[in-house]
Write an enzyme that holds these catalytic residues in place. Structure first.
Site, mmCIF file in Angstrom:
data_model
loop_
_atom_site.group_PDB
_atom_site.id
_atom_site.type_symbol
_atom_site.label_atom_id
_atom_site.label_comp_id
_atom_site.label_asym_id
_atom_site.label_seq_id
_atom_site.Cartn_x
_atom_site.Cartn_y
_atom_site.Cartn_z
ATOM 1 N N TYR A 127 0.828 -1.202 0.000
ATOM 2 C CA TYR A 127 0.000 0.000 0.000
ATOM 3 C C TYR A 127 0.868 1.260 0.000
ATOM 4 O O TYR A 127 0.620 2.211 -0.754
ATOM 5 C CB TYR A 127 -0.904 -0.032 1.229
ATOM 6 C CG TYR A 127 -1.866 1.106 1.376
ATOM 7 C CD1 TYR A 127 -2.988 1.209 0.563
ATOM 8 C CD2 TYR A 127 -1.681 2.068 2.374
ATOM 9 C CE1 TYR A 127 -3.886 2.250 0.721
ATOM 10 C CE2 TYR A 127 -2.577 3.106 2.539
ATOM 11 C CZ TYR A 127 -3.682 3.196 1.713
ATOM 12 O OH TYR A 127 -4.568 4.230 1.873
ATOM 13 N N LYS A 180 0.988 4.095 -2.893
ATOM 14 C CA LYS A 180 0.568 5.461 -2.589
ATOM 15 C C LYS A 180 1.679 6.479 -2.823
ATOM 16 O O LYS A 180 1.409 7.615 -3.243
ATOM 17 C CB LYS A 180 0.052 5.540 -1.154
ATOM 18 C CG LYS A 180 -1.293 4.849 -0.945
ATOM 19 C CD LYS A 180 -2.350 5.398 -1.887
ATOM 20 C CE LYS A 180 -3.755 4.969 -1.513
ATOM 21 N NZ LYS A 180 -4.774 5.492 -2.449
#
Length: 306
Positions: A167, A171
């Site tokens: 993640y 991001k």
């Protein structure tokens, strides 16, 4: 300025708009006059299953309140699906003015136990998805010489968090993607910005709360409403933001932060060049006071939300 903050006459695509932050962004866009493509395949937090009801329900709510909306069920994680999402706006509304890349899944796991599927699944939706949808809109934006991208990044990537290598990488990649879009598309008057949202949502609800520190973090996040993110997303999509591009904002409750971007902190020069020993004995001691701590997002944003 009032006219610049209306979305009347504009068409907007919001991905991951069936629930949480995306839902609130879509509803506010619709309330301010935008025609909204509500995109959501209706998968679980980890990306499994399909359910058309979330997207349909949000689109129906926008229409019930007097707005215009179309539901889209394609996944952002594929090139063809992303083009169909953008095509949904053009087919239904005849135009496209802004894209909000909000779709996402979570497969949190400590790095040394993360599988290939855990990695690829999250990268596919967040990073590949943001690229695919943005790229599908790019030619249209270029020809009309206007458009706005709003991407969701995260302090998990900008700062760091435990158990989120997939993640966080996605991001932080999105932040770089946004900056690249802003640079490449500015000649066409197209803007690209990021929001790092703090809000209690279905995705954040999957955060482990096994330790006192984790429990305290979750308690702080539970006080943060997803609706607090929507005004910034709408502003960045509106004409009022015509001079704002390449920026990263964080929104936490009633707080808005402009986040830093990587720049040199300090340099050191040695005329005769460097050896490993010289680096160890001179360069590192000189630079050490400017090292970035190995901290996580919750330690940087350590005070209670306002």
């Amino acid at each position: 300025m009032t006219n610049e903050l209306t979305m009347a006459g504009k068409a907007v695509v919001v991905t991951g708009a069936g629930r949480g932050i995306g839902r609130d962004i879509a509803l506010l866009m619709g309330a301010l006059g935008a025609k909204v493509v509500v995109n959501d395949p209706g998968v679980s937090v980890t990306g499994e299953g399909r359910d058309q009801s979330p997207a349909n329900e949000v689109a129906q709510e926008i229409r019930r309140l007097g707005g215009a909306a179309a539901a889209s069920f394609d996944s952002v994680a594929g090139w063809d699906g992303a083009h169909r999402i953008i095509g949904c706006a053009l087919d239904n509304f005849g135009r496209l003015d802004a894209v909000v890349n909000n779709a996402g899944i979570l497969r949190d796991k400590i790095f040394h136990k993360m599988s290939e599927d855990d990695w690829r699944g999250v990268i596919d939706v967040h990073l590949h998805g943001s690229f695919f949808v943005s790229r599908a809109a790019a030619e249209h934006f270029r020809k009309q010489e206007s458009g706005a991208y709003v991407h969701m990044t995260s302090t998990s990537g900008l700062i760091g968090n435990v158990g989120q290598a997939n993640y966080a990488a996605a991001k932080l990649g999105i932040a770089a993607l946004s900056k690249s879009i802003a640079l490449d598309m500015r000649r066409y008057h197209v803007r690209s910005n990021c929001i790092a949202p703090f809000a209690w949502s279905r995705m954040i609800g999957s955060i482990p709360a096994d330790t006192p520190e984790q429990q305290a973090r979750v308690q702080r996040l539970q006080a943060l409403e997803t609706s607090k993110i929507a005004p910034m997303a709408v502003f960045l999509a509106a004409d009022a933001a015509h001079e704002v591009s390449g920026q990263i904002f964080a929104v936490r409750g009633n707080e808005i932060f402009l986040m830093s971007q990587s720049r040199p902190l300090r340099g050191i020069h040695r005329g005769e060049g460097w050896t490993p020993r010289a680096i160890a004995e001179h360069a590192i001691p000189a630079l050490r006071s400017n090292f970035i701590p190995l901290d996580v997002s919750g330690e940087v944003f350590s005070w209670d939300p306002v």
